[in-house]
Enzyme design. Structure first.
Site, PDB file in Angstrom:
ATOM      1  N   ASP A   6       0.799  -1.228   0.000  1.00 38.90           N
ATOM      2  CA  ASP A   6       0.000   0.000   0.000  1.00 38.90           C
ATOM      3  C   ASP A   6       0.835   1.283   0.000  1.00 38.90           C
ATOM      4  OD1 ASP A   6       1.061  -0.336   2.526  1.00 38.90           O
ATOM      5  OD2 ASP A   6      -0.803  -0.036   3.627  1.00 38.90           O
ATOM      6  N   HIS A   7       2.083   1.197   0.430  1.00 40.37           N
ATOM      7  CA  HIS A   7       2.850   2.427   0.615  1.00 40.37           C
ATOM      8  C   HIS A   7       3.381   2.997  -0.691  1.00 40.37           C
ATOM      9  CE1 HIS A   7       2.461   1.889   4.861  1.00 40.37           C
ATOM     10  NE2 HIS A   7       3.252   2.915   5.115  1.00 40.37           N
ATOM     11  N   ASP A  62       4.569  -1.220  11.158  1.00 39.16           N
ATOM     12  CA  ASP A  62       4.105   0.116  10.819  1.00 39.16           C
ATOM     13  C   ASP A  62       3.602   0.748  12.109  1.00 39.16           C
ATOM     14  OD1 ASP A  62       3.158   1.726   8.112  1.00 39.16           O
ATOM     15  OD2 ASP A  62       2.052   2.233   9.935  1.00 39.16           O
ATOM     16  N   ARG A  67       0.402  12.861  10.207  1.00 36.08           N
ATOM     17  CA  ARG A  67       1.742  13.442  10.432  1.00 36.08           C
ATOM     18  C   ARG A  67       1.964  14.630   9.512  1.00 36.08           C
ATOM     19  NH1 ARG A  67       4.603   7.585  11.190  1.00 36.08           N
ATOM     20  NH2 ARG A  67       3.999   7.498  13.375  1.00 36.08           N
ATOM     21  N   SER A 113       7.580   7.083  12.535  1.00 36.52           N
ATOM     22  CA  SER A 113       7.506   5.794  11.832  1.00 36.52           C
ATOM     23  C   SER A 113       8.272   4.687  12.539  1.00 36.52           C
ATOM     24  CB  SER A 113       8.079   5.995  10.433  1.00 36.52           C
ATOM     25  OG  SER A 113       8.549   4.791   9.906  1.00 36.52           O
ATOM     26  N   ARG A 115       9.946   2.551  10.803  1.00 40.81           N
ATOM     27  CA  ARG A 115      10.903   2.057   9.804  1.00 40.81           C
ATOM     28  C   ARG A 115      12.252   1.727  10.433  1.00 40.81           C
ATOM     29  NH1 ARG A 115      10.462   7.953   7.029  1.00 40.81           N
ATOM     30  NH2 ARG A 115       8.331   7.257   7.154  1.00 40.81           N
TER      31      ARG A 115
HETATM   32  C1  MIC Z   1       4.539   6.344   8.138  1.00 38.64           C
HETATM   33  O1  MIC Z   1       3.382   6.699   8.214  1.00 38.64           O
HETATM   34  O2  MIC Z   1       5.496   7.039   8.510  1.00 38.64           O
HETATM   35  C2  MIC Z   1       4.829   4.984   7.541  1.00 38.64           C
HETATM   36  C3  MIC Z   1       5.401   5.188   6.203  1.00 38.64           C
HETATM   37  O3  MIC Z   1       3.620   4.266   7.410  1.00 38.64           O
HETATM   38  C4  MIC Z   1       5.775   4.250   8.482  1.00 38.64           C
HETATM   39  C5  MIC Z   1       6.270   2.976   7.964  1.00 38.64           C
HETATM   40  C6  MIC Z   1       7.391   3.129   6.989  1.00 38.64           C
HETATM   41  O4  MIC Z   1       8.233   4.014   7.126  1.00 38.64           O
HETATM   42  O5  MIC Z   1       7.440   2.315   6.054  1.00 38.64           O
HETATM   43  C7  MIC Z   1       5.207   3.999   9.873  1.00 38.64           C
HETATM   44  O6  MIC Z   1       4.297   4.671  10.277  1.00 38.64           O
HETATM   45  O7  MIC Z   1       5.745   3.156  10.602  1.00 38.64           O
HETATM   46 FE1  SF4 Z   2       0.243   4.827   5.077  1.00 39.30          FE
HETATM   47 FE2  SF4 Z   2       1.698   5.522   7.217  1.00 39.30          FE
HETATM   48 FE3  SF4 Z   2       0.228   7.305   5.908  1.00 39.30          FE
HETATM   49 FE4  SF4 Z   2      -0.963   5.463   7.320  1.00 39.30          FE
HETATM   50  S1  SF4 Z   2       0.382   7.063   8.107  1.00 39.30           S
HETATM   51  S2  SF4 Z   2      -1.542   6.124   5.270  1.00 39.30           S
HETATM   52  S3  SF4 Z   2       0.361   3.708   6.998  1.00 39.30           S
HETATM   53  S4  SF4 Z   2       1.995   6.216   5.111  1.00 39.30           S
END
Ligand code: MIC
Ligand code: SF4
Length: 644
Positions: free
Chosen positions: A62-63, A117, A377, A539, A541
């Site tokens: 999905d990302h 995530d 965010r 995140s 990550r």
């Molecule tokens: C995010 O919202 O920052 C992400 C992208 O979903 C990350 C995961 C990632 O960096 O792949 C998260 O929230 O953990």
């Molecule tokens: Fe995707 Fe992270 Fe954004 Fe949620 S916050 S929509 S999991 S990138």
């Protein structure tokens, strides 16, 4: 017991429920997504276990679904084939956002869920103890290992009254962020209670649970009640329901009270989710872009209300308005209601059911633009445009900003649309998931050239030695993992290639960081990152730990750290240290030499490190005995393999 204690005690494998002490939990379900999933599944493969040991492990894509070149689709194919090989359920690109899909299709009241995530706690909206973790921790959970965390403090959020006017669930969590700030939930589970809970639907609760991540919380829990039952029934899985709530005499470590009837539409200003003000205060501010969707606000009810507001109107032509539904189920329901045509006629750009603009995977705002988003965010640069100003709001506020091309006072909006009921049986999209074969052992795992094998890190030799290190950078408070390891379509495509993605570490803060770290490493030196409060928030990550480790970073010394990032540092053998006296932060500048006495490392201990060969600095390591073993082993993968 409170609800959190009930779920924890029924899954407790080790430890006692004393806040702060380490507990090990049996994990029922896992989820991974493409941007963290390739590493997680590579790590699972490295463990040599033939089949996942959870009740269900879902691998979502999905990302990053842009597929600008071979890298991205190669990752998706790798994930499809690893899921089939090891017994995971695969959710193909475009099916929806992992957290929305998980809520609709798999999450269960009372179950434990760990996901790679940070917004995995979304499933707490229906009473699942769901937690975000690094990919390696999730790989271990898939292997049946307990998930270890410090026992959280349980904070009761007592809701009274009911929302009125244009206030919505998003405003409840923005209010909590205003009260507690982005570090006000570290080490806590927020458990919602009180008469206000029954007034909120499961998607409302999921919005709130989702942004508990922005408080730094370990998780968020709502009780499982008749509202939960109706939701699960609509999803075609009433059998997954069970009633769950705290005992009448349950006690909590802390309490916050919110009277829902006092709330008004709120917005988080740039560049942190806790910079919360009433929308009315922003009246007149021109808006260049509106983005509606993300795992926070892309449910059927959210988008239905947006459609009601936009229906029959044209969005402001100067306001680029994008909408991404949370899942194909949501999109189908809107289509069945005849709402897609009016949505398109309003000028909205309908995007794929995916993360999209939320992670900078397309949909960047204009230079110096104001972007109003229903996301979770608004860190600087995360949208893909460094000088853009991102505001976080509810779908109702976003729809008005799109129509008016500016923020307006909610008092002028008239009567709000009702919240729609879910259909008794929502259209199922379950056939789109690829369920694994009974025996996947003959499935070939297909890898592209961008999928680079895992790096092996050596053990840390602690016998009577000190580790000489140099400070490669000193950063301020609230540095997010988006600062450490930026995302966006181009960099996301490198998630399976650590040497390549490492070129981008901390570039948003200092573009020479990588060069300095590499030079130090080439000289045989060891790097340290010095940081302020709440280092690594945001995140999950693990690239934000693994890529610095690849560049030779051996320790992080901060005033305080975010939970998931701290765990990721340990997982890759980086020593997480905190200042005993926060004023010492000012003394340890870039280029300083720190001598770390490895022989003095004790679980939960403190020690003196030598600054520039002369001045002692007191630091805490806060590591449990198990965590210390992992750091000394050179990381979790080494440590687990040694044990096996
Ligand atoms: C995010 O919202 O920052 C992400 C992208 O979903 C990350 C995961 C990632 O960096 O792949 C998260 O929230 O953990
Ligand atoms: Fe995707 Fe992270 Fe954004 Fe949620 S916050 S929509 S999991 S990138």
């Amino acid at each position: 017991m409170n609800l959190a204690q009930k779920i924890i005690s029924s899954h407790l494998v080790s430890g006692t429920m004393t806040p702060g002490s380490e507990i090990g939990l049996h994990i029922d379900q896992t989820l991974t997504q493409d941007a963290t999933g390739t590493l997680a599944w590579l790590q699972f493969e490295a463990l040599g276990i033939p089949h996942v040991k959870t009740d269900v492990s879902v691998s979502y894509v999905d990302h990053n679904t842009l597929q600008m070149n071979f890298r991205n689709p190669d990752d998706h194919r790798f994930l499809r084939t690893t899921a089939a090989r090891f017994g995971g359920v695969f959710s193909p690109a475009g099916t929806g956002i992992c957290h929305q899909l998980h809520l609709e299709n798999f999450a269960k009241p009372g179950a434990t869920l760990v996901g790679s995530d940070s917004h995995t706690p979304t499933a707490g909206g229906l009473g699942s103890l769901a937690m975000g973790a690094g990919g390696l921790s999730v790989a271990l959970a898939m292997a049946g290992e307990p998930y270890c965390i410090p026992m959280p403090k349980i904070v009761r959020v007592f809701l009274t009254g009911a929302l009125t006017g244009w206030a919505s669930a998003k405003d409840i969590i923005l209010e909590l962020l205003r009260i507690r700030t982005v570090k006000g939930g570290v080490g806590c589970i927020f458990e919602y209670a009180g008469p206000g809970v029954a007034t909120l639907s499961v998607p409302d609760r999921a919005t709130i649970a989702n942004m508990g991540a922005e408080l730094g919380a370990t998780g968020t829990l709502f009780p499982s009640d008749s509202v939960t039952r109706a939701f699960l029934k609509s999803m075609g899985r009433e059998e997954d329901w069970k009633e769950l709530g705290p005992d009448a005499d349950a006690t909590y470590d802390e309490e916050v009270q919110i009277d829902l009837s006092t709330l008004v539409p709120l917005a988080a200003k740039p560049h942190m989710p806790d910079q919360v003000v009433p929308v009315a205060e922003l009246e007149g501010l021109s808006v260049d872009q509106v983005c509606i969707g993300s795992c926070t606000n892309s449910s059927y009810a959210d988008l239905w209300q947006v459609c009601q507001i936009l229906k029959g109107h044209r969005v402001n032509p100067a306001t680029d308005t994008l909408l991404s539904p949370g899942s194909k189920q949501v999109l189908t329901m809107l289509a069945n209601d005849g709402l897609i045509e009016p949505l398109l006629a309003s000028g909205v750009r309908l995007l794929e059911c995916a993360c999209g603009p939320c992670i900078g995977s397309g949909g960047a705002p204009v230079s110096k633009g104001v972007s109003v988003r229903t996301f979770n965010r608004n860190f600087e640069g995360r949208s893909g445009t460094k000088d853009a100003s991102v505001f976080l709001v509810s779908p109702l506020t976003a729809a008005h900003a799109a129509l008016d091309g500016k923020f307006t006072d909610p008092a002028s909006w008239g009567t709000p649309p009702r919240r729609p009921e879910l259909p008794a049986v929502a259209p199922s999209i379950r056939h789109l998931f690829v369920f694994p074969p009974e025996d996947g052992s003959s499935v070939e795992i297909l890898r592209g050239p961008n999928i680079v094998a895992l790096e092996k890190f050596p053990r840390l030799d602690a016998s009577g030695k000190t580790l000489p290190t140099e400070v490669v950078i000193r950063v301020d408070d609230n540095i997010t993992t988006d600062h450490i390891m930026p995302a966006g379509a181009e960099i996301l495509a490198l998630r399976s290639n650590i040497p390549a993605i490492a070129e981008h570490v901390l570039t948003r803060v200092d573009e020479n960081f990588v060069k300095r770290a590499r030079e130090l490493s080439a000289r045989g030196g060891n790097g340290v990152i010095v940081a302020g409060e709440n280092y690594g928030q945001g995140s999950s990550r693990e690239h934000a730990a693994l890529a610095p480790r690849h560049l030779g970073i051996r320790a992080v010394l901060a005033k305080s750290m975010a939970r998931i990032h701290r765990a990721n540092l340990i997982n890759f053998g980086i020593l997480p240290l905190t200042f005993v006296n926060k004023e010492d932060y000012d003394k340890v500048s870039q280029g300083a030499h720190l001598e770390i006495p490895l022989c003095d490392l004790r679980p939960g201990g403190s020690m003196s490190i030598q600054l520039n060969g002369s001045e002692p600095i007191e630091v805490k390591n806060d590591l449990s005995a198990g965590e210390l073993d992992i750091v000394l082993a050179g990381g979790l993968l080494n440590s687990v393999k040694e044990k096996m």
